[in-house]
Design an enzyme around this catalytic site. Sequence first.
Site, mmCIF file in Angstrom:
data_model
loop_
_atom_site.group_PDB
_atom_site.id
_atom_site.type_symbol
_atom_site.label_atom_id
_atom_site.label_comp_id
_atom_site.label_asym_id
_atom_site.label_seq_id
_atom_site.Cartn_x
_atom_site.Cartn_y
_atom_site.Cartn_z
ATOM 1 N N GLY A 1 13.666 -57.209 -15.422
ATOM 2 C CA GLY A 1 13.076 -56.921 -16.736
ATOM 3 C C GLY A 1 11.893 -57.821 -17.003
ATOM 4 O O GLY A 1 11.355 -58.440 -16.083
ATOM 5 N N ASN A 2 11.473 -57.871 -18.249
ATOM 6 C CA ASN A 2 10.391 -58.791 -18.610
ATOM 7 C C ASN A 2 10.614 -59.272 -20.037
ATOM 8 O O ASN A 2 11.570 -58.855 -20.699
ATOM 9 C CB ASN A 2 9.032 -58.118 -18.432
ATOM 10 C CG ASN A 2 8.871 -56.924 -19.332
ATOM 11 O OD1 ASN A 2 8.811 -57.050 -20.551
ATOM 12 N ND2 ASN A 2 8.832 -55.730 -18.740
ATOM 13 N N ARG A 3 9.741 -60.134 -20.521
ATOM 14 C CA ARG A 3 10.006 -60.839 -21.787
ATOM 15 C C ARG A 3 9.531 -60.097 -23.031
ATOM 16 O O ARG A 3 9.607 -60.640 -24.135
ATOM 17 C CB ARG A 3 9.338 -62.217 -21.745
ATOM 18 C CG ARG A 3 10.043 -63.182 -20.800
ATOM 19 C CD ARG A 3 9.304 -64.497 -20.754
ATOM 20 N NE ARG A 3 8.971 -64.978 -22.085
ATOM 21 C CZ ARG A 3 7.899 -65.716 -22.374
ATOM 22 N NH1 ARG A 3 7.053 -66.034 -21.422
ATOM 23 N NH2 ARG A 3 7.672 -66.122 -23.605
ATOM 24 N N SER A 4 9.058 -58.879 -22.912
ATOM 25 C CA SER A 4 8.556 -58.184 -24.102
ATOM 26 C C SER A 4 9.696 -57.916 -25.094
ATOM 27 O O SER A 4 10.736 -57.387 -24.731
ATOM 28 C CB SER A 4 7.908 -56.861 -23.706
ATOM 29 O OG SER A 4 7.612 -56.133 -24.873
ATOM 30 N N ALA B 1 5.539 -53.241 -21.965
ATOM 31 C CA ALA B 1 5.396 -53.937 -20.687
ATOM 32 C C ALA B 1 6.234 -53.160 -19.672
ATOM 33 O O ALA B 1 7.470 -53.146 -19.743
ATOM 34 C CB ALA B 1 5.867 -55.377 -20.824
#
Length: 412
Positions: free
Chosen positions: A217-220, A284
């Site tokens: 995943g990512n931090r958005s 993102a």
Amino acid sequence: MAKVLVGVSGGVAAYKAVEFVRLAVLAGHSVRVIQTPASLRFVGRATFSAITGAPVLVSEFESDPSRGCWPGEELPEHAPISHLALVENADVFVVAPATANLISRVAAGSSDELVSAAVLAANCRVLVAPAMNNRMWENPATVANVATLRERGITVLEPGEGQLASHGEAGKGRLIEPRELLAELDSAGGRSDFRGVRVLVTAGGTREAIDPVRFIGNRSSGRMGAALANAAASRGAEVTIICANSSIPTSSDVKVINVVSAAELGDACDQQFPNCDLLLMAAAVADFIPTAAADQKIKKSEGVPTIGLTASPDILAGLAGERRADQTVIGFAAEHGGDPLANARTKLKSKQLDALVLNDVSVADIGFESEENLVTFISADQELELARGPKLDVAHSILDQIKILGTNPQKG
Ligand code: PMT
């Protein structure tokens, strides 16, 4: 900008009404305030009067020095009846905070003080922002009163959840935050330069399954996308937001589609994009996804796995490539390292975008997850750093720039 009448009733949250009125005036609205006698125990009329530059009324029997007018308007020769003239001249009437008592008086059609009398006489849009203890909010009497108001066409906003005025108590009943209230005011008719524009926003970060319990995943957080959706809706747009793993609230008139992975986001975009005039691609999206997700949890006892990755399709570039001439496509770029401006310029061109919003996420306290943002708006012929501020303010600045671009969504 709208002529806003604000009715303040007697609850601790009256202090938040001061900030709301200040923000509304800063946003360019013209504001008059009326108060219940009980509200004077919490905030004096001098405060509202200083912020609005207009007299504040507390009783239907006192004469209005401004004769039912808003700052800057020419006064009529004949003094009108205040509670009738103020709501007749207002574009929107916001009651904040609305106590359980005020709501019950309005539900009963009572007009024994100025604020409830003004609600009874109102033919403009009325927004009621409740504030009370959670037990009072949940009491069947309040539930029935709120239902009555809604049936009669009054917009009763949901109160916020969290710490309440009485020490140690928490629950649903807080007055919504002043900025959220301002967004509700705007969508109720405050600003309408995006009226008739269909806006599609993507928000949040995609998750790509490695196995049933793990993902890439990512931090958005989805905050920037939600702010864009709320800002556009508040300016009259018809907004759909595709949210990837985000639960940041959006205003009640925004249509929400929830997705998890890049593939789901791509499918939702394919379905929604033909129906939009303006795409704001703030999500993102994973650039690389696991070649194959295991269908059972990968066991630690089997050793460190090798996870093969494959490039995921560029959704934004695909949509921009197939867009109609009447569609505007705005991308976002989260850059970290290298030459952010040069990278962003390359993306603007290679993805065939009308503009790109550069977020240099190497800068502390902005970008991912933060409350504030600082972005550069890049189009074919300019690079403009927009003022740093809360994401909602930044979202409005981005919309202002899109208007200046002079591409398609200029219906308002
Ligand atoms: O959600 P917040 O916590 O508020 O944070 C906001 C934000 C930092 C996520 C946001 O402002 C932002 O910068 N979003 C873009 C993030 C991103 O994916 O940047 P990128 O440079 O990797 O992608 C460029 C553009 O192509 C983006 O519009 C992206 O949505 C799109 N893209 C990327 C990859 C892919 N496979 N498909 C795409 O459509």
